[in-house]
Design a protein around this motif. Sequence first.
Motif, PDB file in Angstrom:
ATOM      1  N   TYR A 122       0.838  -1.207   0.000  1.00  0.00           N
ATOM      2  CA  TYR A 122       0.000   0.000   0.000  1.00  0.00           C
ATOM      3  C   TYR A 122       0.870   1.253   0.000  1.00  0.00           C
ATOM      4  O   TYR A 122       0.663   2.160  -0.801  1.00  0.00           O
ATOM      5  N   TYR A 123       1.862   1.303   0.901  1.00  0.00           N
ATOM      6  CA  TYR A 123       2.728   2.481   0.993  1.00  0.00           C
ATOM      7  C   TYR A 123       3.690   2.575  -0.183  1.00  0.00           C
ATOM      8  O   TYR A 123       3.930   3.662  -0.704  1.00  0.00           O
ATOM      9  N   SER A 124       4.248   1.456  -0.615  1.00  0.00           N
ATOM     10  CA  SER A 124       5.182   1.521  -1.738  1.00  0.00           C
ATOM     11  C   SER A 124       4.462   1.962  -3.010  1.00  0.00           C
ATOM     12  O   SER A 124       5.032   2.693  -3.820  1.00  0.00           O
ATOM     13  N   ALA A 125       3.203   1.591  -3.182  1.00  0.00           N
ATOM     14  CA  ALA A 125       2.444   2.032  -4.360  1.00  0.00           C
ATOM     15  C   ALA A 125       2.229   3.541  -4.350  1.00  0.00           C
ATOM     16  O   ALA A 125       2.142   4.168  -5.401  1.00  0.00           O
ATOM     17  N   ARG A 126       2.164   4.135  -3.167  1.00  0.00           N
ATOM     18  CA  ARG A 126       1.934   5.571  -3.070  1.00  0.00           C
ATOM     19  C   ARG A 126       3.221   6.393  -3.114  1.00  0.00           C
ATOM     20  O   ARG A 126       3.247   7.480  -3.665  1.00  0.00           O
ATOM     21  N   PHE A 127       4.279   5.874  -2.521  1.00  0.00           N
ATOM     22  CA  PHE A 127       5.526   6.631  -2.429  1.00  0.00           C
ATOM     23  C   PHE A 127       6.553   6.246  -3.489  1.00  0.00           C
ATOM     24  O   PHE A 127       7.479   7.018  -3.748  1.00  0.00           O
ATOM     25  N   ALA A 128       6.429   5.065  -4.073  1.00  0.00           N
ATOM     26  CA  ALA A 128       7.356   4.609  -5.113  1.00  0.00           C
ATOM     27  C   ALA A 128       6.585   3.813  -6.162  1.00  0.00           C
ATOM     28  O   ALA A 128       6.785   2.612  -6.334  1.00  0.00           O
ATOM     29  N   VAL A 184       8.857  -2.360  -8.407  1.00  0.00           N
ATOM     30  CA  VAL A 184       8.190  -3.651  -8.540  1.00  0.00           C
ATOM     31  C   VAL A 184       7.418  -3.932  -7.260  1.00  0.00           C
ATOM     32  O   VAL A 184       7.942  -3.757  -6.154  1.00  0.00           O
ATOM     33  N   ALA A 185       6.174  -4.333  -7.395  1.00  0.00           N
ATOM     34  CA  ALA A 185       5.335  -4.623  -6.224  1.00  0.00           C
ATOM     35  C   ALA A 185       5.955  -5.750  -5.407  1.00  0.00           C
ATOM     36  O   ALA A 185       6.490  -6.720  -5.940  1.00  0.00           O
ATOM     37  N   ARG A 186       5.871  -5.596  -4.098  1.00  0.00           N
ATOM     38  CA  ARG A 186       6.417  -6.585  -3.176  1.00  0.00           C
ATOM     39  C   ARG A 186       5.544  -6.553  -1.929  1.00  0.00           C
ATOM     40  O   ARG A 186       5.292  -5.490  -1.378  1.00  0.00           O
ATOM     41  N   ALA A 187       5.093  -7.703  -1.478  1.00  0.00           N
ATOM     42  CA  ALA A 187       4.211  -7.751  -0.309  1.00  0.00           C
ATOM     43  C   ALA A 187       4.964  -7.490   0.996  1.00  0.00           C
ATOM     44  O   ALA A 187       4.408  -6.956   1.937  1.00  0.00           O
ATOM     45  N   GLU A 188       6.227  -7.871   1.033  1.00  0.00           N
ATOM     46  CA  GLU A 188       7.032  -7.733   2.246  1.00  0.00           C
ATOM     47  C   GLU A 188       8.075  -6.642   2.071  1.00  0.00           C
ATOM     48  O   GLU A 188       8.624  -6.482   0.983  1.00  0.00           O
ATOM     49  N   PRO A 189       8.395  -5.916   3.143  1.00  0.00           N
ATOM     50  CA  PRO A 189       9.475  -4.928   3.031  1.00  0.00           C
ATOM     51  C   PRO A 189      10.817  -5.619   2.820  1.00  0.00           C
ATOM     52  O   PRO A 189      11.025  -6.736   3.296  1.00  0.00           O
ATOM     53  N   PRO A 190      11.735  -4.970   2.114  1.00  0.00           N
ATOM     54  CA  PRO A 190      13.051  -5.571   1.912  1.00  0.00           C
ATOM     55  C   PRO A 190      13.834  -5.584   3.218  1.00  0.00           C
ATOM     56  O   PRO A 190      13.535  -4.829   4.135  1.00  0.00           O
ATOM     57  N   PRO A 191      14.855  -6.435   3.318  1.00  0.00           N
ATOM     58  CA  PRO A 191      15.642  -6.503   4.553  1.00  0.00           C
ATOM     59  C   PRO A 191      16.343  -5.186   4.885  1.00  0.00           C
ATOM     60  O   PRO A 191      16.530  -4.850   6.042  1.00  0.00           O
ATOM     61  N   VAL A 192      16.727  -4.448   3.860  1.00  0.00           N
ATOM     62  CA  VAL A 192      17.345  -3.130   4.038  1.00  0.00           C
ATOM     63  C   VAL A 192      16.397  -2.117   3.402  1.00  0.00           C
ATOM     64  O   VAL A 192      15.953  -2.323   2.272  1.00  0.00           O
ATOM     65  N   PRO A 193      16.053  -1.048   4.115  1.00  0.00           N
ATOM     66  CA  PRO A 193      15.108  -0.077   3.542  1.00  0.00           C
ATOM     67  C   PRO A 193      15.573   0.453   2.182  1.00  0.00           C
ATOM     68  O   PRO A 193      16.760   0.694   1.965  1.00  0.00           O
ATOM     69  N   GLU A 194      14.607   0.606   1.288  1.00  0.00           N
ATOM     70  CA  GLU A 194      14.888   1.190  -0.020  1.00  0.00           C
ATOM     71  C   GLU A 194      14.979   2.704   0.145  1.00  0.00           C
ATOM     72  O   GLU A 194      14.429   3.263   1.105  1.00  0.00           O
ATOM     73  N   PRO A 195      15.655   3.395  -0.763  1.00  0.00           N
ATOM     74  CA  PRO A 195      15.817   4.851  -0.626  1.00  0.00           C
ATOM     75  C   PRO A 195      14.503   5.605  -0.435  1.00  0.00           C
ATOM     76  O   PRO A 195      14.430   6.538   0.359  1.00  0.00           O
ATOM     77  N   TRP A 196      13.433   5.191  -1.116  1.00  0.00           N
ATOM     78  CA  TRP A 196      12.166   5.904  -0.983  1.00  0.00           C
ATOM     79  C   TRP A 196      11.642   5.838   0.445  1.00  0.00           C
ATOM     80  O   TRP A 196      10.998   6.776   0.908  1.00  0.00           O
ATOM     81  N   GLN A 197      11.927   4.732   1.162  1.00  0.00           N
ATOM     82  CA  GLN A 197      11.452   4.598   2.532  1.00  0.00           C
ATOM     83  C   GLN A 197      12.100   5.631   3.444  1.00  0.00           C
ATOM     84  O   GLN A 197      11.460   6.175   4.337  1.00  0.00           O
ATOM     85  N   THR A 198      13.370   5.900   3.230  1.00  0.00           N
ATOM     86  CA  THR A 198      14.079   6.903   4.019  1.00  0.00           C
ATOM     87  C   THR A 198      13.655   8.305   3.602  1.00  0.00           C
ATOM     88  O   THR A 198      13.340   9.150   4.442  1.00  0.00           O
ATOM     89  N   GLU A 199      13.616   8.551   2.302  1.00  0.00           N
ATOM     90  CA  GLU A 199      13.266   9.885   1.794  1.00  0.00           C
ATOM     91  C   GLU A 199      11.855  10.306   2.189  1.00  0.00           C
ATOM     92  O   GLU A 199      11.604  11.488   2.437  1.00  0.00           O
ATOM     93  N   ALA A 200      10.939   9.361   2.254  1.00  0.00           N
ATOM     94  CA  ALA A 200       9.541   9.691   2.529  1.00  0.00           C
ATOM     95  C   ALA A 200       9.174   9.631   4.008  1.00  0.00           C
ATOM     96  O   ALA A 200       8.020   9.872   4.360  1.00  0.00           O
ATOM     97  N   SER A 201      10.125   9.347   4.880  1.00  0.00           N
ATOM     98  CA  SER A 201       9.844   9.210   6.305  1.00  0.00           C
ATOM     99  C   SER A 201      10.153  10.492   7.071  1.00  0.00           C
ATOM    100  O   SER A 201      11.313  10.890   7.162  1.00  0.00           O
TER     101      SER A 201
END
Length: 167
Positions: free
Chosen positions: A81-87, A91-108
């Motif tokens: 849900y969040y990755s579709a809105r912020f990135a 590629v769609a992924r149901a689980e978060p990656p083991p290391v945050p992707e750049p968009w996760q840091t930039e959008a937090s």
Amino acid sequence: AAVAFVQRDARERAATAGRPAPGVVVMGHSAGAYLAAFVALDADVQRAAGMAPVCGAVSVSGAALDLRDRETYALEDNFDYYSARFAPDRVARAEPPPVPEPWQTEASPLTRVSPGDPPFLILYAGGETRALQRQSALLDAALAAAGVPSRVVVVPGRSHTRIVPTL
């Protein structure tokens, strides 16, 4: 831009009345709490909008405050849900990656917390989802680590939607 407008208008009205300009506090609920946190914490956003720092912020049942937090996603299956809105191009992924992707840091907004930020009042409903309760706790912890005053208040017996009319 809206906060900058309110600040300018408040200064002009105060000057006309011969009073000092009042400070501005931002407040938001859910996604609005996310936006209020960004406005209060991000100096680049403030500069771009031509605004002065705010005097305080109120986060009510804030969502997406720390998009890097894997435990929040474990409590509520919503990473996609969040990755579709912020990135949306990723590629769609149901689980978060083991290391945050750049968009996760930039959008937090929590990645922008620093000493000298305005104080926060953090509210959430007693009946709030555990994921959103965690986001509020993460905001409080990040502010405390930076020495920024904050206070958490749990509004008893309410839900995510009912907290707004309760306030």
